[in-house]
Design an enzyme around this catalytic site. Structure first.
Site, PDB file in Angstrom:
ATOM      1  N   HIS A  11      -2.577  -1.997  -7.058  1.00  9.84           N
ATOM      2  CA  HIS A  11      -3.867  -2.355  -6.465  1.00  9.84           C
ATOM      3  C   HIS A  11      -5.050  -1.920  -7.328  1.00  9.84           C
ATOM      4  O   HIS A  11      -4.912  -1.105  -8.241  1.00  9.84           O
ATOM      5  CB  HIS A  11      -3.991  -1.722  -5.077  1.00  9.84           C
ATOM      6  CG  HIS A  11      -3.942  -0.209  -5.123  1.00  9.84           C
ATOM      7  ND1 HIS A  11      -5.024   0.568  -5.480  1.00  9.84           N
ATOM      8  CD2 HIS A  11      -2.937   0.662  -4.859  1.00  9.84           C
ATOM      9  CE1 HIS A  11      -4.704   1.840  -5.437  1.00  9.84           C
ATOM     10  NE2 HIS A  11      -3.421   1.927  -5.064  1.00  9.84           N
ATOM     11  N   GLU A  85       2.859   2.641   0.097  1.00 12.75           N
ATOM     12  CA  GLU A  85       2.996   3.827  -0.739  1.00 12.75           C
ATOM     13  C   GLU A  85       3.895   4.850  -0.046  1.00 12.75           C
ATOM     14  O   GLU A  85       4.161   4.753   1.160  1.00 12.75           O
ATOM     15  CB  GLU A  85       1.597   4.429  -0.994  1.00 12.75           C
ATOM     16  CG  GLU A  85       1.550   5.669  -1.883  1.00 12.75           C
ATOM     17  CD  GLU A  85       2.133   5.449  -3.268  1.00 12.75           C
ATOM     18  OE1 GLU A  85       3.385   5.325  -3.368  1.00 12.75           O
ATOM     19  OE2 GLU A  85       1.365   5.413  -4.249  1.00 12.75           O
TER      20      GLU A  85
END
Length: 205
Positions: A11, A85
């Site tokens: 990201h 994550e």
């Protein structure tokens, strides 16, 4: 048989990246630079035949994916829980500078990105790796023969790197993926993932 190709990308930047705060499952938005990085990714990868954008549901990843999908005139990204994550448990949201004082041993393991590090009330290395690899297979099965862009996170990319390199799940890698950095994968007929050179992937059908 048409090969399924995945481009796994970290990201865009967040302020917590800059300030050295462990994000984990905490939802943190992109900063202005991160939004620019997402647009730059959209421009760099435009016209390469992606059929879909998929993402972790966490905001920093989803926002990156949304910017890219909108730039390409594609449907909203598909979110997969397995692409989140690692859950770092009780220390999520703490600046690493504070961890260096309160948990110096764990702080050093985080700097090394040691997957075997223990996080109180967080995820084990095996649980984390299992869900990441399962999510990759889920994406590949749902988009068989297609080319898919996946936006996710740094420790997720470490799991994938060890997996395709045949390394133990506890191996410490001498690298840290930058915001916007990518790994290119192909799913073989034997249903295993192998790394592909970006140029060869983009140049193939």
């Amino acid at each position: 048989m048409t090969t399924t190709k995945l481009c796994i990308t970290r990201h865009g930047e967040t302020n917590w990246n800059i300030f050295g705060i462990l994000q984990g499952w905490i939802d943190v938005p992109l900063n202005d630079k991160g939004r620019i990085q997402a647009l730059e990714l959209a421009q760099a990868l435009a016209g390469q035949g992606f059929s879909r954008v998929c993402t972790s549901p966490l905001r920093r990843s989803a926002e990156t994916a949304e910017i890219i999908a909108e730039a390409w005139g594609m449907p909203p990204p598909m979110a997969y829980e397995g692409l989140k994550e690692r859950n770092f448990g009780l220390i999520q949201g703490q600046p690493k500078s504070e961890l260096a004082e309160s948990h110096p041993g764990l702080y050093q393991e985080i700097l090394r990105r040691n997957p075997a590090a223990h996080f109180d009330e967080g995820e084990s290395v095996d649980h984390f790796a299992d869900r990441v690899i399962a999510a990759l297979h889920e994406v590949a099965e749902q988009h068989s023969g297609e080319r898919v862009l996946i936006i996710t996170h740094g420790w997720v990319m470490d799991v994938i790197t060890r997996h395709i390199s045949g390394l133990p799940r506890t191996a410490v890698l001498d690298l840290k993926r930058k915001n916007g950095e990518s790994i290119w994968l192909e799913l073989t007929p034997a249903a295993t993932f192998v790394e592909s050179d970006a140029a060869s992937v983009l140049g193939s059908g």
